[in-house]
Design an enzyme around this catalytic site. Structure first.
Site, PDB file in Angstrom:
ATOM      1  N   GLY A  43    -113.597 -39.064 -69.887  1.00  0.00           N
ATOM      2  CA  GLY A  43    -114.176 -37.982 -68.903  1.00  0.00           C
ATOM      3  C   GLY A  43    -113.977 -36.509 -69.606  1.00  0.00           C
TER       4      GLY A  43
ATOM      5  N   ASN B 183    -113.346 -46.538 -67.450  1.00  0.00           N
ATOM      6  CA  ASN B 183    -114.400 -47.639 -66.761  1.00  0.00           C
ATOM      7  C   ASN B 183    -115.846 -46.815 -67.172  1.00  0.00           C
ATOM      8  OD1 ASN B 183    -114.441 -46.014 -64.816  1.00  0.00           O
ATOM      9  ND2 ASN B 183    -113.864 -47.479 -63.442  1.00  0.00           N
TER      10      ASN B 183
ATOM     11  N   TYR C 114    -110.684 -37.976 -51.280  1.00  0.00           N
ATOM     12  CA  TYR C 114    -110.257 -37.336 -52.667  1.00  0.00           C
ATOM     13  C   TYR C 114    -108.767 -36.769 -52.543  1.00  0.00           C
ATOM     14  CZ  TYR C 114    -110.155 -34.614 -56.980  1.00  0.00           C
ATOM     15  OH  TYR C 114    -109.735 -34.072 -58.257  1.00  0.00           O
TER      16      TYR C 114
ATOM     17  N   LYS D 256    -105.131 -38.255 -53.842  1.00  0.00           N
ATOM     18  CA  LYS D 256    -104.223 -37.825 -54.705  1.00  0.00           C
ATOM     19  C   LYS D 256    -102.632 -37.467 -53.962  1.00  0.00           C
ATOM     20  CE  LYS D 256    -107.033 -37.052 -58.324  1.00  0.00           C
ATOM     21  NZ  LYS D 256    -106.612 -37.492 -59.797  1.00  0.00           N
TER      22      LYS D 256
ATOM     23  N   THR E 100    -117.543 -42.132 -64.237  1.00  0.00           N
ATOM     24  CA  THR E 100    -118.057 -40.714 -64.386  1.00  0.00           C
ATOM     25  C   THR E 100    -117.963 -40.114 -65.716  1.00  0.00           C
ATOM     26  OG1 THR E 100    -116.229 -39.906 -63.613  1.00  0.00           O
ATOM     27  CG2 THR E 100    -117.985 -40.245 -61.809  1.00  0.00           C
TER      28      THR E 100
ATOM     29  N   ARG F 297    -120.695 -29.985 -59.542  1.00  0.00           N
ATOM     30  CA  ARG F 297    -119.895 -29.024 -59.367  1.00  0.00           C
ATOM     31  C   ARG F 297    -120.526 -27.674 -59.506  1.00  0.00           C
ATOM     32  NH1 ARG F 297    -114.387 -31.643 -61.697  1.00  0.00           N
ATOM     33  NH2 ARG F 297    -115.824 -33.034 -62.876  1.00  0.00           N
TER      34      ARG F 297
ATOM     35  N   VAL G 157    -108.614 -49.280 -64.185  1.00  0.00           N
ATOM     36  CA  VAL G 157    -107.396 -49.403 -63.963  1.00  0.00           C
ATOM     37  C   VAL G 157    -107.123 -49.750 -62.611  1.00  0.00           C
ATOM     38  CG1 VAL G 157    -106.721 -48.066 -66.095  1.00  0.00           C
ATOM     39  CG2 VAL G 157    -107.011 -46.945 -63.812  1.00  0.00           C
TER      40      VAL G 157
HETATM   41  P1  NAD Z   1    -114.401 -36.834 -64.649  1.00  0.00           P
HETATM   42  O1  NAD Z   1    -115.016 -37.636 -63.743  1.00  0.00           O
HETATM   43  O2  NAD Z   1    -115.179 -36.238 -65.971  1.00  0.00           O
HETATM   44  O3  NAD Z   1    -112.907 -37.763 -65.484  1.00  0.00           O
HETATM   45  C1  NAD Z   1    -112.563 -38.882 -64.820  1.00  0.00           C
HETATM   46  C2  NAD Z   1    -112.848 -40.080 -65.826  1.00  0.00           C
HETATM   47  O4  NAD Z   1    -112.193 -41.271 -65.094  1.00  0.00           O
HETATM   48  C3  NAD Z   1    -114.242 -40.563 -66.005  1.00  0.00           C
HETATM   49  O5  NAD Z   1    -114.319 -40.613 -67.537  1.00  0.00           O
HETATM   50  C4  NAD Z   1    -114.114 -41.734 -65.144  1.00  0.00           C
HETATM   51  O6  NAD Z   1    -115.076 -42.817 -65.904  1.00  0.00           O
HETATM   52  C5  NAD Z   1    -112.765 -42.349 -65.339  1.00  0.00           C
HETATM   53  N1  NAD Z   1    -112.397 -43.315 -64.239  1.00  0.00           N
HETATM   54  C6  NAD Z   1    -112.609 -43.026 -63.047  1.00  0.00           C
HETATM   55  N2  NAD Z   1    -112.128 -44.305 -62.424  1.00  0.00           N
HETATM   56  C7  NAD Z   1    -111.521 -44.880 -63.173  1.00  0.00           C
HETATM   57  C8  NAD Z   1    -111.010 -46.214 -63.339  1.00  0.00           C
HETATM   58  N3  NAD Z   1    -110.834 -46.958 -61.945  1.00  0.00           N
HETATM   59  N4  NAD Z   1    -110.498 -46.894 -64.325  1.00  0.00           N
HETATM   60  C9  NAD Z   1    -110.821 -46.208 -65.401  1.00  0.00           C
HETATM   61  N5  NAD Z   1    -111.457 -45.107 -65.719  1.00  0.00           N
HETATM   62  C10 NAD Z   1    -111.745 -44.501 -64.598  1.00  0.00           C
HETATM   63  O7  NAD Z   1    -113.446 -35.777 -64.019  1.00  0.00           O
HETATM   64  P2  NAD Z   1    -112.476 -34.606 -64.777  1.00  0.00           P
HETATM   65  O8  NAD Z   1    -113.124 -33.307 -64.016  1.00  0.00           O
HETATM   66  O9  NAD Z   1    -112.468 -34.646 -66.152  1.00  0.00           O
HETATM   67  O10 NAD Z   1    -111.172 -35.069 -64.049  1.00  0.00           O
HETATM   68  C11 NAD Z   1    -109.993 -35.719 -64.669  1.00  0.00           C
HETATM   69  C12 NAD Z   1    -108.821 -35.708 -63.851  1.00  0.00           C
HETATM   70  O11 NAD Z   1    -108.529 -34.676 -63.335  1.00  0.00           O
HETATM   71  C13 NAD Z   1    -109.152 -36.223 -62.380  1.00  0.00           C
HETATM   72  O12 NAD Z   1    -107.856 -37.117 -61.972  1.00  0.00           O
HETATM   73  C14 NAD Z   1    -109.382 -35.057 -61.425  1.00  0.00           C
HETATM   74  O13 NAD Z   1    -108.885 -35.750 -60.184  1.00  0.00           O
HETATM   75  C15 NAD Z   1    -108.339 -34.254 -61.900  1.00  0.00           C
HETATM   76  N6  NAD Z   1    -108.861 -32.846 -61.547  1.00  0.00           N
HETATM   77  C16 NAD Z   1    -109.854 -32.103 -62.226  1.00  0.00           C
HETATM   78  C17 NAD Z   1    -110.343 -30.960 -61.854  1.00  0.00           C
HETATM   79  C18 NAD Z   1    -111.339 -30.176 -62.618  1.00  0.00           C
HETATM   80  O14 NAD Z   1    -111.722 -29.193 -62.251  1.00  0.00           O
HETATM   81  N7  NAD Z   1    -112.249 -30.597 -63.429  1.00  0.00           N
HETATM   82  C19 NAD Z   1    -109.510 -30.569 -60.687  1.00  0.00           C
HETATM   83  C20 NAD Z   1    -108.523 -30.862 -60.221  1.00  0.00           C
HETATM   84  C21 NAD Z   1    -108.089 -32.271 -60.621  1.00  0.00           C
HETATM   85  N1  UDP Z   2    -120.733 -24.516 -54.668  1.00  0.00           N
HETATM   86  C1  UDP Z   2    -122.117 -23.668 -54.524  1.00  0.00           C
HETATM   87  N2  UDP Z   2    -123.109 -24.368 -55.210  1.00  0.00           N
HETATM   88  C2  UDP Z   2    -123.290 -25.245 -55.661  1.00  0.00           C
HETATM   89  C3  UDP Z   2    -122.088 -26.060 -56.054  1.00  0.00           C
HETATM   90  C4  UDP Z   2    -120.805 -25.650 -55.431  1.00  0.00           C
HETATM   91  O1  UDP Z   2    -121.954 -22.770 -53.966  1.00  0.00           O
HETATM   92  O2  UDP Z   2    -124.302 -25.617 -56.402  1.00  0.00           O
HETATM   93  C5  UDP Z   2    -119.462 -23.989 -54.085  1.00  0.00           C
HETATM   94  C6  UDP Z   2    -119.134 -24.786 -53.355  1.00  0.00           C
HETATM   95  O3  UDP Z   2    -119.267 -24.876 -52.024  1.00  0.00           O
HETATM   96  C7  UDP Z   2    -117.569 -24.595 -53.408  1.00  0.00           C
HETATM   97  C8  UDP Z   2    -117.377 -23.860 -54.823  1.00  0.00           C
HETATM   98  O4  UDP Z   2    -118.629 -23.513 -55.128  1.00  0.00           O
HETATM   99  O5  UDP Z   2    -117.158 -23.631 -52.512  1.00  0.00           O
HETATM  100  C9  UDP Z   2    -116.846 -24.743 -55.953  1.00  0.00           C
HETATM  101  O6  UDP Z   2    -117.392 -26.050 -56.062  1.00  0.00           O
HETATM  102  P1  UDP Z   2    -117.079 -27.034 -56.584  1.00  0.00           P
HETATM  103  O7  UDP Z   2    -117.898 -28.457 -55.959  1.00  0.00           O
HETATM  104  O8  UDP Z   2    -117.335 -26.730 -58.152  1.00  0.00           O
HETATM  105  O9  UDP Z   2    -115.316 -27.602 -56.619  1.00  0.00           O
HETATM  106  P2  UDP Z   2    -114.522 -27.598 -55.365  1.00  0.00           P
HETATM  107  O10 UDP Z   2    -113.697 -26.413 -55.624  1.00  0.00           O
HETATM  108  O11 UDP Z   2    -115.229 -27.380 -53.866  1.00  0.00           O
HETATM  109  O12 UDP Z   2    -113.877 -28.944 -55.685  1.00  0.00           O
END
Ligand code: NAD
Ligand code: UDP
Length: 310
Positions: free
Chosen positions: A11, A33, A146, A150, A36, A187, A58
């Site tokens: 990811g 897997n 979600y 968590k 995403t 996002r 997983v």
């Molecule tokens: P992402 O979707 O890019 O990465 C998640 C990865 O998990 C993907 O590669 C997906 O294929 C894999 N995955 C999902 N379900 C699975 C399963 N059942 N078995 C094996 N693999 C699986 O998202 P990300 O932004 O990189 O987020 C990574 C982690 O960080 C997540 O747990 C997310 O909740 C957490 N997180 C991310 C953010 C952010 O801003 N990016 C913020 C808060 C928390």
């Molecule tokens: N948002 C937006 N336009 C977009 C996508 C997101 O205005 O095209 C806003 C969304 O409503 C939120 C903030 O941007 O208030 C961050 O959104 P994101 O989906 O990145 O993550 P979130 O913090 O909501 O999980």
């Protein structure tokens, strides 16, 4: 040298973490897997020693990957766009996936890190958010799948720590951005950058006065790897405490891309948090960590990445 397992390793954040651990001289097994994530995110490591990719879900079972010193449990879809279509896989990976990863850690005697989220605070009534705030979450709303997944994962992690003596840590990640986010991720950063580069209107949800605090992925990964040394039990926020409105973010991206895009305002999604900003005192004290990348610098790197893949 240690041996680490990273679930969700293909990811966005997971792949940066896998690369960082590998560059620090460790052996790394990435499990994904590809729901995403993309295997292309790990192309830089293909064929290297000390690196292995295992395709597995997983939530079904934890693959037999041998002994490990630590498990970084990053697997879970994370974009609000996926909260409806992937509702059940999200709940499965937060519950079953986390339990399988904890059972594996118990069996192997590994340290375990849960990637949790600022979404455990929901639409926060306490601002900025400290780790001792319990949150304001709507369990039956569209984001609930979600947030509650968590929150359950955190409760499960603490239960394995208290009852089974697994060494555990919890990182609450705030909005993170950077190269390798999917173009159609939904996002705010991929949406705004892709719209600006195409000269299309930037889709601001609501009035754009809701706030977020954005952390560049390299900073976040710096913080995450520090958990492996300190192994703190209490949850720790990681993110950037530079808070801004979504409207100002849109204007900044238009400026940095030198785009002629306008703005379109559409309704705010259900339960969209009105404000979000981490208190980082615990991260500073416990991990000696604080973010260092300025927003404009991180955004420019991300824009360059999106320009290349477009
Ligand atoms: P992402 O979707 O890019 O990465 C998640 C990865 O998990 C993907 O590669 C997906 O294929 C894999 N995955 C999902 N379900 C699975 C399963 N059942 N078995 C094996 N693999 C699986 O998202 P990300 O932004 O990189 O987020 C990574 C982690 O960080 C997540 O747990 C997310 O909740 C957490 N997180 C991310 C953010 C952010 O801003 N990016 C913020 C808060 C928390
Ligand atoms: N948002 C937006 N336009 C977009 C996508 C997101 O205005 O095209 C806003 C969304 O409503 C939120 C903030 O941007 O208030 C961050 O959104 P994101 O989906 O990145 O993550 P979130 O913090 O909501 O999980």
């Amino acid at each position: 040298m240690s041996r680490y397992v990273v679930t969700g390793g293909a990811g966005f954040i997971g792949s940066h973490l896998v690369e960082r651990l590998w560059s620090n001289g460790h052996e790394v097994v990435a499990i994904d897997n590809l729901m995403t994530g993309r295997i292309a995110n790990l192309d830089g490591l293909r064929g290297k020693t000390r690196y292995q990719f295992v395709e597995a879900d997983v939530s079904d079972r934890f693959p037999d990957v041998g002994k490990a010193d630590g498990v970084f449990h990053m697997a879970s879809p994370a974009s609000p766009k996926d909260f409806v279509p992937l509702a059940i896989p999200i709940l499965r990976v937060g519950s079953l996936g986390t339990m399988h990863a904890l059972e594996y850690s118990l069996k192997q005697g590994s340290w375990f890190l849960l990637a949790s989220t600022s979404e455990v605070y929901g639409d926060p009534e306490v601002h900025p958010q400290r780790e001792d705030y319990f949150g304001n979450v709507n369990p039956i709303g569209v984001r609930g799948v979600y947030d509650e997944s968590k929150r359950f994962a955190e409760a499960l992690t603490m239960a394995y720590h208290r009852n089974k003596k697994v060494s555990t840590s919890i990182v609450r990640i705030f909005n993170t951005y950077g190269p390798r986010m999917r173009l159609n991720d939904g996002r705010v950063i991929p949406n705004f950058i892709s719209q600006a580069l195409h000269g299309e209107p930037l889709t601001i949800y609501g009035d754009g006065l809701q706030t977020r605090s954005l952390c560049y992925v390299d900073d976040l990964v710096d913080g995450i790897v520090r958990f492996a040394d300190k192994r703190p039990v209490e949850p720790i926020n990681l993110g950037n405490d530079h808070e801004m409105t979504v409207k100002l973010l849109a204007e900044t991206i238009v400026h940095l891309t030198q785009s002629r895009s306008s703005y379109s305002f559409t309704p705010l999604p259900e339960d969209d948090p009105k404000q979000r900003c981490p208190v980082l005192t615990r991260a500073q004290k416990t991990l000696g960590w604080s973010p260092s990348t300025k927003l404009e610098v991180g955004l420019q790197k991300t824009i360059d990445y999106f320009r290349k893949i477009l």
